[in-house]
Design an enzyme around this catalytic site. Structure first.
Site, mmCIF file in Angstrom:
data_model
loop_
_atom_site.group_PDB
_atom_site.id
_atom_site.type_symbol
_atom_site.label_atom_id
_atom_site.label_comp_id
_atom_site.label_asym_id
_atom_site.label_seq_id
_atom_site.Cartn_x
_atom_site.Cartn_y
_atom_site.Cartn_z
ATOM 1 C CB CYS A 248 43.583 65.251 34.832
ATOM 2 S SG CYS A 248 42.916 66.826 35.207
ATOM 3 C CB SER B 109 40.119 66.501 38.152
ATOM 4 O OG SER B 109 40.285 67.782 37.454
ATOM 5 C CG HIS C 120 40.357 66.514 43.811
ATOM 6 N ND1 HIS C 120 41.303 67.201 44.658
ATOM 7 C CD2 HIS C 120 40.963 67.326 42.793
ATOM 8 C CE1 HIS C 120 41.834 68.190 44.395
ATOM 9 N NE2 HIS C 120 41.565 68.512 43.077
ATOM 10 C CG HIS D 66 38.723 63.714 33.272
ATOM 11 N ND1 HIS D 66 39.648 63.577 34.423
ATOM 12 C CD2 HIS D 66 39.244 65.030 32.731
ATOM 13 C CE1 HIS D 66 40.302 64.291 34.797
ATOM 14 N NE2 HIS D 66 40.118 65.533 33.977
ATOM 15 C CB CYS E 111 41.140 67.537 30.655
ATOM 16 S SG CYS E 111 40.733 68.376 32.193
HETATM 17 ZN ZN LIG Z 1 41.406 67.214 34.005
#
Ligand SMILES: [Zn+2]
Ligand SMILES: [Zn+2]
Length: 383
Positions: free
Chosen positions: A49, A51, A54, A73, A182
């Site tokens: 993912c 996220s 980052h 995650h 997610c």
């Molecule tokens: Zn995610």
């Protein structure tokens, strides 16, 4: 079903992120047994993912992480062993890991027992670099390695709080339902729980990554009539049709701002910001594209210190803007419902998968995401 590793330190492999912009290398780590109210899980599958990128790339996201850490995650796995006091899972149970905790039934905090929020009072992104006793369960050459979101699912084995795993039907395919942890949860929760998309409505989704596509799929499932995909990369439009998008707008092709384009036709019922990163432009555009009664849902991850500028009068007509983590869903029970919905054939997961990889390919999978070449890469672990 007791495992022969129960109570012992497990040596396994994990990608360790050494710090923002310091890279990620796959090394051998030691994973301690679970302590009170903790669960050790053998990971089966992980979605990669955006996220997490980052944190690799040093984009500050207002989350106080500790390094070195293990990212990941969006994963499924099988419980290897449980610590004292664990009551909701036993070794051998199939689980999805949860980056948002949800207190156990009968032991809920006032937030977990309320319909108003899914943000547990006890743990959040700023407290889950360690377990609740303040220590970690990971080491590399004697060095402490920190947890991420309390689940660090890129490791072959991980330890999580019991409140961060959801037991699921063992018949559900772990290599696909990991995505529910997610992007699916965020998409379905954002569209159906937070926005409450109604049949026949008009919806627009900014950003056709996995969360945006899951949002489009959830709008379709809710009976939306128009599902408009908005992205500056038109290569994504054909792909997005599989998820229910039936109109497309590339803001670069317009000679007026995209919000004016939608206001010229009266505005939209629901808009979703799923771009992440620089929401000042896209979140404002999504909000200002609403009809007076419309609702805008913000689902991205912001960089720190990003601020939003909008005209307050836009609210006086009745427009709403809401943010959500995991689509506002209670994590454990929300995931269980989405697994059942998948098993009922209400939506598909295979269309998200653009490649299957091994743990050694994790750095490459992040490159594919950054280049916009992957929707979801799935990391499959040796069993
Ligand atoms: Zn995610
Ligand atoms: Zn709680």
């Amino acid at each position: 079903m007791a495992s022969n590793t129960e109570g012992k330190v497990i040596k396994c492999r994990a990608p360790v992120c050494w710090g923002p912009k310091k890279g990620q290398t796959i090394v051998e780590i030691e994973v301690d047994p679970p302590k009170d109210h903790e669960v050790r899980v053998k990971i089966v599958a992980n979605g990669v993912c955006r996220s997490d990128a980052h944190h690799l790339d040093g984009d500050s996201c207002d989350v106080a992480l500790k390094y070195p850490l293990i990212l990941g995650h969006e994963a499924s796995g099988i419980v290897e062993s449980v610590g004292p006091g664990v009551e909701s899972v036993v070794p051998g149970d199939h689980v999805i890991l949860l980056y948002c905790p949800q207190c156990l039934p009968g032991k809920e905090c006032e937030r977990c027992s309320s319909d108003k929020t899914n943000a547990c009072k006890y743990d959040n992104f700023n407290t889950t670099s360690t377990m609740r006793d303040g220590t970690t369960r990971f080491r590399h050459n004697g060095q402490t390695i920190y947890h991420y979101c309390g689940i660090s699912t890129f490791s072959e084995y991980t330890v999580a709080r019991e409140v961060q795993v959801a037991k699921i039907d063992p018949k559900a395919p772990l290599e696909l339902v990991c995505l529910i942890g997610c992007c699916l949860g965020q998409g379905f929760g954002g569209a159906q729980h937070m926005a409450g998309v109604t049949p026949g409505s008009s919806c627009a989704v900014w950003g056709l990554g996995a969360i945006g596509l899951a949002t489009a799929m959830a709008c379709k499932d809710a009976g939306a009539k128009r599902i408009i995909g908005i992205d500056t990369n038109p290569d994504k439009f054909e792909f997005a049709k599989k998820f229910g998008c039936n109109e497309f707008v590339n803001p670069k092709d317009l000679d007026i701002p995209v919000q004016q384009y939608f206001q010229n036709e009266g505005g939209l019922d629901y808009t979703f910001e799923c771009v992440g990163g620089n929401q000042m432009v896209t979140l404002r555009a999504a909000f200002e594209s609403l009809a007076p009664w419309g609702t805008c849902i913000f689902s991205g991850v912001t960089k720190a210190h990003v601020e939003l500028s909008i005209k307050p009068n836009m609210f006086l007509d009745g427009r709403t803007i809401r943010g959500s983590t995991f689509g506002g869903l209670k994590s454990r029970t929300g995931v269980q419902k989405l697994v059942t919905k998948f098993q009922n054939g209400d939506y598909q997961l295979e269309p998200f998968v653009t490649g299957r990889y091994t743990i050694d390919d994790i750095p490459e999978c992040f490159d594919l995401l950054r280049q916009g070449k992957a929707c979801r890469s799935i990391i499959l672990y040796k069993q």
